[in-house]
Design a protein around this motif. Sequence first.
Motif, PDB file in Angstrom:
ATOM      1  N   GLU A 316       0.863  -1.384  -0.076  1.00 41.96           N
ATOM      2  CA  GLU A 316       0.117   0.025  -0.062  1.00 41.96           C
ATOM      3  C   GLU A 316       0.986   1.067  -0.024  1.00 41.96           C
ATOM      4  O   GLU A 316       1.747   1.490   0.725  1.00 41.96           O
ATOM      5  N   LEU A 317       0.678   2.005  -0.994  1.00 43.63           N
ATOM      6  CA  LEU A 317       1.684   3.255  -1.127  1.00 43.63           C
ATOM      7  C   LEU A 317       0.593   4.285  -0.396  1.00 43.63           C
ATOM      8  O   LEU A 317      -0.398   5.086  -0.956  1.00 43.63           O
ATOM      9  N   ALA A 318       0.909   4.589   0.942  1.00 45.10           N
ATOM     10  CA  ALA A 318       0.160   5.567   1.715  1.00 45.10           C
ATOM     11  C   ALA A 318       1.099   6.500   2.491  1.00 45.10           C
ATOM     12  O   ALA A 318       0.605   6.931   3.631  1.00 45.10           O
ATOM     13  N   GLY A 319       2.446   6.761   2.029  1.00 43.10           N
ATOM     14  CA  GLY A 319       3.159   7.265   2.837  1.00 43.10           C
ATOM     15  C   GLY A 319       3.565   6.736   4.128  1.00 43.10           C
ATOM     16  O   GLY A 319       3.788   5.454   4.297  1.00 43.10           O
ATOM     17  N   PHE A 320       3.454   7.479   5.421  1.00 52.55           N
ATOM     18  CA  PHE A 320       3.847   6.731   6.571  1.00 52.55           C
ATOM     19  C   PHE A 320       2.771   6.728   7.334  1.00 52.55           C
ATOM     20  O   PHE A 320       2.706   6.527   8.710  1.00 52.55           O
ATOM     21  N   ASP A 321       1.585   6.422   6.906  1.00 54.71           N
ATOM     22  CA  ASP A 321       0.385   5.926   7.644  1.00 54.71           C
ATOM     23  C   ASP A 321       0.467   4.498   8.082  1.00 54.71           C
ATOM     24  O   ASP A 321       0.861   3.736   7.409  1.00 54.71           O
ATOM     25  N   LEU A 322       0.338   4.693   9.445  1.00 52.21           N
ATOM     26  CA  LEU A 322       0.492   3.079  10.236  1.00 52.21           C
ATOM     27  C   LEU A 322      -0.957   2.732  10.561  1.00 52.21           C
ATOM     28  O   LEU A 322      -0.876   1.705  11.675  1.00 52.21           O
ATOM     29  N   SER A 323      -2.027   3.406  10.086  1.00 52.41           N
ATOM     30  CA  SER A 323      -3.437   2.805  10.663  1.00 52.41           C
ATOM     31  C   SER A 323      -3.581   1.361   9.898  1.00 52.41           C
ATOM     32  O   SER A 323      -3.196   0.976   9.270  1.00 52.41           O
ATOM     33  N   LEU A 324      -4.497   0.617  10.830  1.00 51.49           N
ATOM     34  CA  LEU A 324      -4.864  -0.862  10.436  1.00 51.49           C
ATOM     35  C   LEU A 324      -6.173  -0.783   9.860  1.00 51.49           C
ATOM     36  O   LEU A 324      -7.209  -0.157  10.222  1.00 51.49           O
ATOM     37  N   SER A 325      -6.224  -1.311   8.493  1.00 51.87           N
ATOM     38  CA  SER A 325      -7.512  -1.358   7.751  1.00 51.87           C
ATOM     39  C   SER A 325      -7.980  -2.679   7.889  1.00 51.87           C
ATOM     40  O   SER A 325      -7.366  -3.624   7.444  1.00 51.87           O
ATOM     41  N   GLU A 326      -9.361  -2.652   8.210  1.00 50.11           N
ATOM     42  CA  GLU A 326     -10.054  -3.882   8.296  1.00 50.11           C
ATOM     43  C   GLU A 326     -10.363  -4.648   6.778  1.00 50.11           C
ATOM     44  O   GLU A 326     -10.293  -5.668   6.897  1.00 50.11           O
ATOM     45  N   LYS A 327     -10.123  -3.833   5.937  1.00 48.33           N
ATOM     46  CA  LYS A 327     -10.259  -4.452   4.591  1.00 48.33           C
ATOM     47  C   LYS A 327      -9.141  -5.107   4.301  1.00 48.33           C
ATOM     48  O   LYS A 327      -9.192  -6.406   3.733  1.00 48.33           O
ATOM     49  N   ARG A 328      -7.830  -4.739   4.721  1.00 55.23           N
ATOM     50  CA  ARG A 328      -6.604  -5.395   4.382  1.00 55.23           C
ATOM     51  C   ARG A 328      -6.677  -6.472   5.074  1.00 55.23           C
ATOM     52  O   ARG A 328      -6.360  -7.943   4.851  1.00 55.23           O
ATOM     53  N   LYS A 329      -7.182  -6.673   6.281  1.00 52.79           N
ATOM     54  CA  LYS A 329      -7.254  -7.866   7.353  1.00 52.79           C
ATOM     55  C   LYS A 329      -8.231  -8.897   6.691  1.00 52.79           C
ATOM     56  O   LYS A 329      -7.817 -10.179   6.620  1.00 52.79           O
ATOM     57  N   ARG A 330      -9.319  -8.482   6.066  1.00 59.10           N
ATOM     58  CA  ARG A 330     -10.092  -9.401   5.410  1.00 59.10           C
ATOM     59  C   ARG A 330      -9.471 -10.200   3.990  1.00 59.10           C
ATOM     60  O   ARG A 330      -9.621 -11.397   3.906  1.00 59.10           O
TER      61      ARG A 330
END
Length: 434
Positions: A316-330
């Motif tokens: 994921e190209l999102a800079g330095f964002d370290l938030s957790l995405s539930e969509k990626r977990k799925r």
Amino acid sequence: MKIVVLGSGVIGVTSAWYLAQAGHEVTVIDRQPAAALETSFANAGEISPGYSSPWAAPGIPLKALKWIFMEHAPLIIQPKLDMTKLRWMAQMLGNCTTAAYAVNKARMVRLAEYSRDCLTALRGDTGLSFDERQQGTLQLFRTQKQLDAATKDIEVLRQGGVAFELLDRAGCLAAEPGLRASADRIVGGLRLPGDETGDCFKFTQGLAAKAAALGVTFRHGISIDRLNMAGGRITSVTTSQGDVTADAFVMALGSYSPRLVAPLGLRLPVYPVKGYSITMPIVDEARAPVSTVMDETHKIAITRLGDRIRVGGMAELAGFDLSLSEKRKRTLLHSVEDLFGGAGDTRQTQFWTGLRPMTPDGTPVVGKTPVANLFMNTGHGTLGWTMAAGSGRVLADLISGGATQIDSSDLGLDRYTRTPARGMVKGNLRPATA
């Protein structure tokens, strides 16, 4: 020689180990309270020299367009305008040619194969245990098109003398019996029997303890603010606890390395590519993976780590964002359940994200810089665990003034200023304010 290593991930710690082994006085500085608490903490766990391939490959631009519309996409590009990201993407696209891919993959495999040998020797010397297994990697193909496309990788493997097995469906099931329930979704696979698995966090923490016993000083919980230069050399590094002087400095801060060297006039083409992983306990041994299975469709690695399953992947190209995405977990859960359904307890899943420091050509930056006493060991992307021991050994040999055991002439930052191989696009090494 007194040497400061900036960063205590797997790259920084292996660098410190080999430098100490060479007789240097080494200090490691990191903002975290202990070693391996960022990108090295919960990576996919695979040590895959033969699978060392650049993301920049022929056909990737077209695939990227298709991935945009996939529910479980391996590549996600956040739309936020970011000139650093756009510049890096342009350089990466410039490497998506047949000629560039061959050059980049060959040198990545060279470093990764050497790194495996170094890790084998290090494990024997130290007795470290880190849920390691030496049972290969299986790149799993769900379509005939994926299987046919493996020919370009196989040719590079042949040229590099890397052992491989091209398997049909039955061969895949023999290598990984836990795939039997998903046999109808498998066309074939490419197995690399020399690959390994292991917990990078356990390894790095264990090696840090060994390095400390050898005399390496670890200064944790200290922020690194800037490098101070005079007369073409680094004189000190300013930290939250004052200036630290040394004879040489090693940049091993992963994705954060470009920020620190930019004021020196160095543009380091490393971008933070966000990856995700989940870890779960095994509840059914018969359905669990034996080693690592790479789901080629989703670019997700499913790895056996002791009594756990680690599932890691995506870019994921999102800079330095370290938030957790539930969509990626799925997406991670979909891949492991689709192939190894019922093997792990999904109710006890630990979800994690980290920033992989990736170069446009896939190869890390290891070696000297235009600044006389500043050295790089960064930009390993998804292969930091695979290349850590070899990179650390190469770096220690270069700093010590000795010959490296493999060709390291094309691993340094200066490769971005040379005349590129046909089909390649070079990067930039000029004042960062330009």
